[in-house]
Design an enzyme around this catalytic site. Sequence first.
Site, PDB file in Angstrom:
ATOM      1  CE  LYS A 111     153.720 113.171  47.880  1.00 13.49           C
ATOM      2  NZ  LYS A 111     154.683 112.114  47.914  1.00 13.49           N
ATOM      3  CE  LYS A 193     152.270 104.225  52.454  1.00 16.84           C
ATOM      4  NZ  LYS A 193     151.171 104.840  51.753  1.00 16.84           N
ATOM      5  CE  LYS A 196     152.141 101.986  44.578  1.00 18.60           C
ATOM      6  NZ  LYS A 196     151.479 103.182  45.142  1.00 18.60           N
TER       7      LYS A 196
HETATM    8  N1  AQP Z   1     152.747 100.152  53.454  1.00 19.70           N
HETATM    9  C1  AQP Z   1     151.437  99.961  53.370  1.00 19.70           C
HETATM   10  N2  AQP Z   1     150.775  99.265  54.336  1.00 19.70           N
HETATM   11  C2  AQP Z   1     149.436  99.058  54.273  1.00 19.70           C
HETATM   12  N3  AQP Z   1     148.661  99.525  53.252  1.00 19.70           N
HETATM   13  C3  AQP Z   1     149.283 100.223  52.267  1.00 19.70           C
HETATM   14  N4  AQP Z   1     148.814 100.791  51.146  1.00 19.70           N
HETATM   15  C4  AQP Z   1     149.845 101.355  50.481  1.00 19.70           C
HETATM   16  N5  AQP Z   1     150.997 101.156  51.142  1.00 19.70           N
HETATM   17  C5  AQP Z   1     150.681 100.465  52.272  1.00 19.70           C
HETATM   18  C6  AQP Z   1     147.400 100.784  50.765  1.00 19.70           C
HETATM   19  O1  AQP Z   1     147.286 100.393  49.405  1.00 19.70           O
HETATM   20  C7  AQP Z   1     146.198 101.109  48.819  1.00 19.70           C
HETATM   21  C8  AQP Z   1     146.653 101.745  47.565  1.00 19.70           C
HETATM   22  O2  AQP Z   1     147.619 102.713  47.892  1.00 19.70           O
HETATM   23  P1  AQP Z   1     148.298 103.569  46.757  1.00 19.70           P
HETATM   24  O3  AQP Z   1     149.441 102.796  46.225  1.00 19.70           O
HETATM   25  O4  AQP Z   1     147.287 104.011  45.801  1.00 19.70           O
HETATM   26  O5  AQP Z   1     148.770 104.867  47.499  1.00 19.70           O
HETATM   27  P2  AQP Z   1     149.734 105.094  48.691  1.00 19.70           P
HETATM   28  O6  AQP Z   1     149.094 104.699  49.974  1.00 19.70           O
HETATM   29  O7  AQP Z   1     150.185 106.528  48.603  1.00 19.70           O
HETATM   30  O8  AQP Z   1     150.928 104.102  48.404  1.00 19.70           O
HETATM   31  P3  AQP Z   1     152.458 104.442  48.270  1.00 19.70           P
HETATM   32  O9  AQP Z   1     153.160 103.174  47.916  1.00 19.70           O
HETATM   33  O10 AQP Z   1     152.961 105.161  49.483  1.00 19.70           O
HETATM   34  O11 AQP Z   1     152.449 105.368  47.012  1.00 19.70           O
HETATM   35  P4  AQP Z   1     153.336 106.610  46.695  1.00 19.70           P
HETATM   36  O12 AQP Z   1     154.751 106.201  47.031  1.00 19.70           O
HETATM   37  O13 AQP Z   1     153.153 106.857  45.251  1.00 19.70           O
HETATM   38  O14 AQP Z   1     152.826 107.742  47.532  1.00 19.70           O
HETATM   39  C9  AQP Z   1     145.690 102.111  49.838  1.00 19.70           C
HETATM   40  O15 AQP Z   1     144.537 101.611  50.456  1.00 19.70           O
HETATM   41  C10 AQP Z   1     146.846 102.210  50.801  1.00 19.70           C
HETATM   42  O16 AQP Z   1     146.417 102.593  52.084  1.00 19.70           O
END
Ligand code: AQP
Length: 330
Positions: A111, A193, A196
């Site tokens: 970031k 990746k 969301k």
């Molecule tokens: N694309 C992905 N593939 C595999 N695993 C994923 N996880 C998230 N995206 C993927 C896994 O889901 C769990 C919860 O993740 P999270 O939503 O708390 O946080 P994150 O990994 O930061 O997800 P985002 O969607 O990328 O969130 P933002 O956009 O808010 O930063 C974790 O075990 C994660 O690994």
Amino acid sequence: MKRMLSAIKPTGQLTLGNYIGALRNFVKYQDDYEMYVFVANLHCITVYQDPKQLRKNLKDAVALYIACGLDPEKSVIFLQSDVMEHAQLGYIMACNTYLGELNRMTQFKDKMAKNETGLTAGLYTYPCLMAADILLYDPDYVPVGDDQKQHVELTRDIAERFNNRYSETFKVPEPLVSKVGKRIMSLNDPLHKMSKSEGNDKGCVYLLDDLKAVRKKIMSAVTDSVGIIQIDQENQPGIYNLLEIHSALSGESKESICNRYQGKGYGELKAEVADIVCGELEKIQSRYNEIISSGMIDKILEDGANKAHYIAYKKLAKVQRKIGIEINKK
Ligand code: AQP
């Protein structure tokens, strides 16, 4: 029975990545482990959230946990902020974490590298709160997607440091990353990746997306000009991602899918992936609708918070005793 703990932060609607990389695995584990799964609402607010939208996302996340198969009779499901010990131990963990350690966390560094403005202190210290989330419950394992492994490793370092300084207090947990689906990539940018809150709706399948839109996103997934369906993550990341999604949901190995697709085109593979994803989402969405209209969520969260609090309260009391911030307690 060994214990597991994990969470998702609903900074937006939950995605296919969350489902394949996390939720689906929680459901498999709940029969063999004592499972604690929470909705990480405190982690959500490290980035500004519209309050009304956040409330909806949190409720949807709980409903989706259950719609995806988490059973409140088997798993303890709760909202992070309902157990105040998380924030309290989070502060103590921050006092046992070095700046150098936080500076090395890839998610924060990414970031910073993007020159994002308005990065908060909460986002920077988020790994300390995550360490508290985990260590409060002495889990043996923490199932996570690939991207969260570094945070669990930091949690282990903090736990070991604390145990050495103040005597044995925390169990040192192991991260558990599944082999298939550990990192689902964006459909229109397969080098990044599926996330969301990236604002890339075309590349991201949300669990509550309209199924026609899901099919369209998959059929428009970015591929390559090689024209052969084979396992080559480096040169064909888009195809690799489609194979990964297929394999994770169908259980068929990537090799076997490739064998079936010898001499066939990308369009056919995409259509099969779309069928599999839509089939899975259709079941989830129909259960989600039942859960939302049943009004059962409040009771599930209340019961979950009571069970979680029982453990967290005892652990925090022990920590506070050990570090000497309480008077008249040994
Ligand atoms: N694309 C992905 N593939 C595999 N695993 C994923 N996880 C998230 N995206 C993927 C896994 O889901 C769990 C919860 O993740 P999270 O939503 O708390 O946080 P994150 O990994 O930061 O997800 P985002 O969607 O990328 O969130 P933002 O956009 O808010 O930063 C974790 O075990 C994660 O690994």
